[in-house]
Design an enzyme around this catalytic site. Sequence first.
Site, mmCIF file in Angstrom:
data_model
loop_
_atom_site.group_PDB
_atom_site.id
_atom_site.type_symbol
_atom_site.label_atom_id
_atom_site.label_comp_id
_atom_site.label_asym_id
_atom_site.label_seq_id
_atom_site.Cartn_x
_atom_site.Cartn_y
_atom_site.Cartn_z
ATOM 1 N N LYS A 1 0.794 -1.236 0.045
ATOM 2 C CA LYS A 1 -0.239 -0.125 0.108
ATOM 3 C C LYS A 1 0.793 1.242 0.049
ATOM 4 O O LYS A 1 1.976 1.226 0.619
ATOM 5 C CB LYS A 1 -0.878 -0.066 1.413
ATOM 6 C CG LYS A 1 -2.234 1.078 1.214
ATOM 7 C CD LYS A 1 -2.990 0.385 2.322
ATOM 8 C CE LYS A 1 -4.457 1.401 2.258
ATOM 9 N NZ LYS A 1 -5.259 0.861 3.478
ATOM 10 N N ARG B 1 -25.576 -1.729 7.385
ATOM 11 C CA ARG B 1 -24.972 -3.168 7.407
ATOM 12 C C ARG B 1 -25.439 -4.177 8.563
ATOM 13 O O ARG B 1 -25.359 -5.243 8.356
ATOM 14 C CB ARG B 1 -23.537 -3.348 6.763
ATOM 15 C CG ARG B 1 -23.161 -2.587 5.539
ATOM 16 C CD ARG B 1 -21.580 -2.252 5.478
ATOM 17 N NE ARG B 1 -20.984 -3.541 5.418
ATOM 18 C CZ ARG B 1 -20.731 -4.153 4.202
ATOM 19 N NH1 ARG B 1 -21.010 -3.440 3.084
ATOM 20 N NH2 ARG B 1 -19.693 -5.107 4.192
ATOM 21 N N GLU C 1 -19.417 -5.678 10.870
ATOM 22 C CA GLU C 1 -20.376 -4.772 11.106
ATOM 23 C C GLU C 1 -21.551 -5.407 11.980
ATOM 24 O O GLU C 1 -21.924 -5.041 13.150
ATOM 25 C CB GLU C 1 -20.905 -3.660 10.449
ATOM 26 C CG GLU C 1 -20.030 -2.624 9.856
ATOM 27 C CD GLU C 1 -19.416 -3.143 8.643
ATOM 28 O OE1 GLU C 1 -18.507 -2.252 7.844
ATOM 29 O OE2 GLU C 1 -19.547 -4.186 8.034
#
Length: 634
Positions: free
Chosen positions: A280, A395, A367
Amino acid sequence: MDLNTISSPSFLKNLNKKQLRDLAVDIRKFLVEKCSVTGGHIGPNLGVVELTIALHRVFNSPQDKFLFDVGHQAYVHKILTGRADQFDTLRQYKGLCGFPKRNESEHDVWETGHSSTSLSAAMGMAAARDVQGKHNHVVPIIGDGALTGGMALEALNHIGHEKTNMTVILNDNEMSIAPNVGALHNMLSRMRTATPYNRAKDDFEGLLKRIPAVGGRLASTAERVKDGLKYLVVPGMFFEELGFTYLGPIDGHDFEALESTLLNAKRTEGPVIVHVITKKGKGYSPAENDKIGNWHGTGPYKMETGDFVKSSVTAPGWSKLIADTVTRIAREDDRVVTITPAMPVGSKLEGFAKEFPKRFFDVGIAEQHATTMAAGMAAEGSKPFLSIYSTFLQRAYDQMLHDICRQNLNVFVGIDRSGLVGADGETHQGVFDINFLRSMPNIVIMMPKDENEGQHMVQTALAYDEGPICLRYPRGNGLGVPMDEELKTLPIGSWEVLKAGTDATILTFGTTIPMAEAAAEKLAEQGISVEIVNARFIKPMDEEMLHRIYQTGRPVLTIEESMLQGGFGSAVLEFANDHDYDTNQTERMGIPDEFIEHGSVDLLMRDIHLTAEEAEKRITKLVHQKREQEGLKS
């Protein structure tokens, strides 16, 4: 290379290896330069440059379908599909979206903004392809963080069971927004350092073949030995047991390794996992050296140094204020614990985690699990603070309803990024939580007018022992008001009058209070006196005050930075209707029945007529109508 001249990814197939490496360098320079002005998800995109180029060389978009999960790493894909000339408008009002967008390009076949959806969508596309007798490839690109989401694991199970032809790219950079956590993350960590699977498997099977096959008993024993030992020495068995062919791990910045492996995957029947190791922030040292997620998504920065362009606002940030107040109370109340679904940095919970490591839980991108875990902790006497963005709370609807509210458990939900969030656009606007939470029995929903009231609402929530309670707070910074030293609890369901008035009443809360105050100042110049009420408890409402307001017979305007349908204004109208008050003198302002795209919040508010000028106009009309009616009666 002038990236603005790219119109189609087909040109990639004619480039040699040096040209590919030069293109990767050009793309990284382009991204660093453009995102330094607009902000954006720079870290994820710098990490997938070679991978995206290789995908477009091996496959044929848009006939072959690329599905990017979470979608914030699709900038390179956008460049290669002819949108480089729009990057000056990235995430800006009416500009290029920061996520895949179907109406932007035929190459964007799936819109994403939330994690862990790509594999289910890919299964749907592949199943439709097979039913229709087509032969294109379906290629979801999912990160190791997103792979921890429940939907992703459900989809892996189904794809493997059906033996569906599909190439899944597992982009493993050890991070999502923050460093990843969990057993699956640990398994991938072991796989990163392993011998590439296909070579290890061949070596192992070759060794077994050298065992002399003396009789059936020894042959079957050898097979059992093979089945048992392969779990110890061969990576990728988790995916193999799910029905996938596992290829990797491979260097995601090595064109030759990428292309040979992708071509192998393309020729393989059934579902394939290509495990790609990427870095990244690759190629830009400030982003590449980031270990905590600051360079996942940024605002503008100084390209030469990597220093972020700081806002001149000195007021405390909302997320930090709420987290710090929870931490302060936790020092006195050891029942307080915190739970976050992979957002410790965004929710500013690092301080709590450092001070109370055994009472802090980052569950990864999960979640639903986070919400029901909070319910379980509350059932055992803890006081969980579930810190979750409004857009991600969507969610966990069923877990809020079924597990928390139905059992009336003492969970404190901090709903971060409530209201319009701007640049991330329609997938992230936090404008739906009031509407889907308000219908749930037992719940309390509140939103403060400023940061001082916000800290008192944290105290109120953690002192509340009669069921679930939610605190909404916006993105960004507070107003810079003086802060009380001592925390206090607010009476549940209580409103406060911020400004007295005799001609009309504005009921509002949170971020739209300044809008109401600005409208009231303008109306005063016209001789119209407006009462402003801080309706800080959205549920339950202050029914005593509502009775008092409606009994005056004066006009009422509700203002909310959330969806109108089923929202706060609807609750006020329901109250008026249930108590036989005249609803003709009540109007509502808020988010209309549409998804709000990306852009600065001020411009978006103007577009949907959620402004002080509109409030002034509405009140003027209502008051004049009222005066005309009274004149006719007299």
